[in-house]
Design a protein around this motif. Structure first.
Motif, mmCIF file in Angstrom:
data_model
loop_
_atom_site.group_PDB
_atom_site.id
_atom_site.type_symbol
_atom_site.label_atom_id
_atom_site.label_comp_id
_atom_site.label_asym_id
_atom_site.label_seq_id
_atom_site.Cartn_x
_atom_site.Cartn_y
_atom_site.Cartn_z
ATOM 1 N N GLU A 40 0.827 -1.202 0.000
ATOM 2 C CA GLU A 40 0.000 0.000 0.000
ATOM 3 C C GLU A 40 0.862 1.253 0.000
ATOM 4 O O GLU A 40 0.554 2.236 -0.685
ATOM 5 N N CYS A 46 -2.730 1.991 -10.405
ATOM 6 C CA CYS A 46 -3.624 0.836 -10.332
ATOM 7 C C CYS A 46 -3.276 -0.110 -11.475
ATOM 8 O O CYS A 46 -3.329 0.278 -12.645
ATOM 9 N N VAL A 181 -9.455 -2.211 -4.918
ATOM 10 C CA VAL A 181 -8.628 -3.414 -4.793
ATOM 11 C C VAL A 181 -9.453 -4.553 -4.214
ATOM 12 O O VAL A 181 -9.481 -5.652 -4.751
ATOM 13 N N THR A 223 -12.804 -8.492 -5.701
ATOM 14 C CA THR A 223 -11.485 -7.879 -5.868
ATOM 15 C C THR A 223 -11.319 -7.292 -7.266
ATOM 16 O O THR A 223 -12.002 -7.680 -8.220
ATOM 17 N N ASN A 224 -10.388 -6.340 -7.365
ATOM 18 C CA ASN A 224 -10.001 -5.714 -8.638
ATOM 19 C C ASN A 224 -11.218 -5.229 -9.430
ATOM 20 O O ASN A 224 -11.437 -5.606 -10.581
#
Length: 647
Positions: A40, A46, A181, A223-224
């Motif tokens: 982080e 990204c 995320v 996620t993502n």
């Protein structure tokens, strides 16, 4: 989020159950304020959306019951990649307090971290930094701003959300306007409460297959997730977000030996609860107001003529207010006396007046576009609905109506109401029904092109059909013909004699006629003419390579452009675009470009057709749509070449 209009006491009473006090503590939190991973700290972009200026590093919600309240502990962490994205340091939390604190926000903590010479420097917000604002109708908002937000900042906050109604639970929305995320939600449901899980979204379907369920706790992690930025032909992306909601299906009654009791187990029970509400019921009773409506003089010989007269009468005599929801605030008597009402109230009045004149009509609840649900849940989940429209049966034909838009004629619906299904509310046999809108939308254009002295003259007749006519009126209602003509002009062309004619209101057609003069150099040996100056798409609206949400054209249509190019004396046809016919996979759209030379009349006719067979195109075939549109737009813009005949 939360509407002022719900089913009020009739349904709210179902949430007051015999519940044992429960104390539950959320565990295994993966976000802790002030505790950052090396990943982080080092992240500068990204991976799956490199152009993003900020990212949600993680967010989580944990819900548990305490008595007849649902408490959700929420944590969110965001990293800023670009100093221009400092606006993400402005946070607002909106909630519906109502008159009895239906919702409440407590325990807010917030801080921002910046790395200064490799050292973490944290600035915490204090109570004086949080500001509460009344937005009206029981809605409140808490606002706060993080100080010193810049490139590399990590902002994070947490709070508790308390909800007093346990019949309907908002659950969790997993996506954000910036990439995410991970987004995680966990709910702890007591064994005596039985909830229906109402999931939506492609990513959620996959995550639901992998959900973790341990000791009554259920957890989903997505996620993502890409950002939810608006895309062309998708103004209602809220309808396609990954989310989870809940509705109480039943409970074990602790005051009656734990006997299971169902809640809104079928559609008719839901309809009965709605009809039970006094204001709603007043529009369907044979009361004094109904008798007055029956005695009102209505013009027209046939049922359709009478229905059209009533429809226009309500739009003319009554004024809309800004109240929302599908439950009326006032009775039919107050509405008729005051002549001011909500969309729902005026539609209910339309039903009452139609029935008073012997015309079969019923209310239908829908989830309009932008309400947050792409498809209706196939069991009685009341909070999926937000609007009420009318279904009338006239001459053995179903007609769907809404009185809220001045430009929408009888038998049509606003574009936001173009949905697949609705909940037909009846005193008996209430059920979901298909909403089939019969229309023949499209743009029909005829262009005659001639050379007049030193100008190319384009004589246009453009006819807008059905929903294209409605859109034309909505866009140009406040623009006079002179202003509209000036909008069509450019440095190479002037617009003359523009007229707009309301051809046939019953068939919903608008026609515009105008001349376009374009100067040209007479000394030039070649003359290039673009026969189609005005089309539905003068450029490809689809630029990005991948699509997150479906493409929504709102309605199907058939466009037809015919251009007649009169070849003047002294010129001959040198070149023109080739004929072509193409279609998208599954026949979702078809395009034809057919030129035809008539040597006897010294004329070239170009016939162009674009048929859209499905208003919704899924992201999986977006690349094919993008390529199709690119080819079509380029093809329409190909010129016809005239050459001077050598003497």
């Amino acid at each position: 989020m939360h509407h002022k209009h719900q089913l009020k006491t009739a349904i709210m009473s179902m949430a007051i159950l015999f519940l044992s006090p429960i104390i539950s503590i959320a565990q295994d939190q993966s976000i802790k304020l002030g505790k950052y991973s090396q990943q982080e700290l080092e992240m500068t972009t990204c991976d799956f959306e490199p152009e993003a200026t900020a990212i949600v590093l993680g967010e989580q919600g944990v819900s548990f019951f305490a008595g007849n309240r649902l408490i959700t502990e929420i944590k969110r962490r965001i990293k800023v990649f670009d100093s221009k994205a400092s606006d993400y340091g402005d946070v607002s939390i909106t909630y519906y307090a109502g008159e009895n604190n239906v919702e409440n926000i407590t325990g807010i903590k917030a801080q921002v971290m910046n790395l200064i010479n490799g050292k973490e420097e944290i600035s915490k917000l204090s109570k004086k930094d949080f500001f509460e604002t009344e937005l009206g109708n029981g809605v409140k908002e808490i606002r706060f701003t993080f100080p010193n937000v810049k490139e590399g900042s990590i902002i994070e906050y947490e709070y508790n959300h308390t909800y007093e109604n346990i019949t309907y639970l908002d659950g969790w929305r997993f996506q954000n306007e910036i990439p995410t995320v991970f987004s995680k939600y966990k709910i702890q449901i007591p064994e005596y409460l039985d909830y229906r899980f109402l999931g939506q979204g492609e990513h959620f379907i996959v995550a639901n297959q992998k959900r973790a369920s341990i000791n009554g706790d259920t957890e989903w992690t997505l996620t993502n997730l890409k950002s939810t930025q608006p895309e062309p032909y998708m103004n209602n992306y809220m309808d396609y977000l990954d989310k989870i909601e809940f509705q109480l299906a039943g409970y074990k009654d602790g005051s009656n030996h734990g006997i299971y009791k169902s809640v809104l187990s079928d559609w008719q029970k839901l309809a009965d609860e709605i009809y039970y509400i006094d204001n709603f019921k007043s529009y369907f009773k044979n009361n004094g107001t109904f008798k007055d409506l029956a005695e009102k003089e209505i013009e027209g010989e046939t049922p359709k003529e009478k229905a059209e007269f009533i429809y226009e009468l309500i739009k003319k005599e009554y004024t809309l207010n800004d109240e929302s929801g599908f439950i009326p605030d006032q009775s039919i008597k107050k509405l008729v006396d005051g002549k001011v009402g909500s969309k729902t109230e005026l539609n209910l009045l339309l039903i009452a007046m139609l029935r008073a004149n012997g015309i079969d009509a019923d209310p239908i609840l829908i989830s309009s576009k932008g309400n947050g649900r792409s498809y209706l849940v196939q069991f009685p989940f009341v909070r999926q609905f937000n609007r009420l429209i009318v279904k009338a049966n006239i001459d053995e034909k179903e007609i769907f109506l809404d009185t809220s838009n001045e430009h929408v004629p009888f038998g049509y619906l606003p574009l936001a109401y173009h949905v697949d299904e609705g909940f037909l509310l009846k005193e008996e046999d209430s059920h979901l029904v298909k909403i089939n809108l019969d229309h023949k939308s499209g743009i029909k254009q005829m262009i005659n092109i001639s050379l007049i002295e030193d100008s190319i003259q384009f004589t246009h007749t453009v006819r807008y059909m059905d929903y294209d006519a409605i859109q034309f009126m909505e866009q140009h209602n406040d623009i006079d013909e002179e202003t509209l003509a000036s909008m069509l002009e450019n440095e190479d062309a002037s617009v003359l004699d523009l007229h707009i004619n309301d051809l046939d209101r019953n068939n919903n057609q608008i026609e515009s006629t105008f001349l376009v003069n374009m100067p040209f150099e007479q000394s030039s040996d070649l003359l290039l003419i673009n026969p189609i100056m005005i089309s539905r798409h003068d450029k490809n609206p689809f630029k990005i390579d991948e699509r997150v949400f479906p493409v929504d054209f709102n309605y199907i249509f058939k466009d037809n452009y015919i251009a007649n190019i009169h070849i003047p004396e002294g010129y001959e046809l040198d070149d023109y675009p080739e004929s072509i016919s193409m279609a998208m996979p599954g026949g979702l759209a078809k395009f034809m470009y057919i030129p035809q030379e008539d040597t006897n009349r010294n004329m070239l006719t170009i016939n162009i057709r674009f048929d859209l067979k499905s208003e919704m195109v899924q992201p999986s075939i977006y690349p094919e749509l993008k390529a199709f549109m690119e080819f079509m737009v380029n093809k329409i813009q190909e010129p016809v070449v005239l050459k001077k005949i050598s003497s």
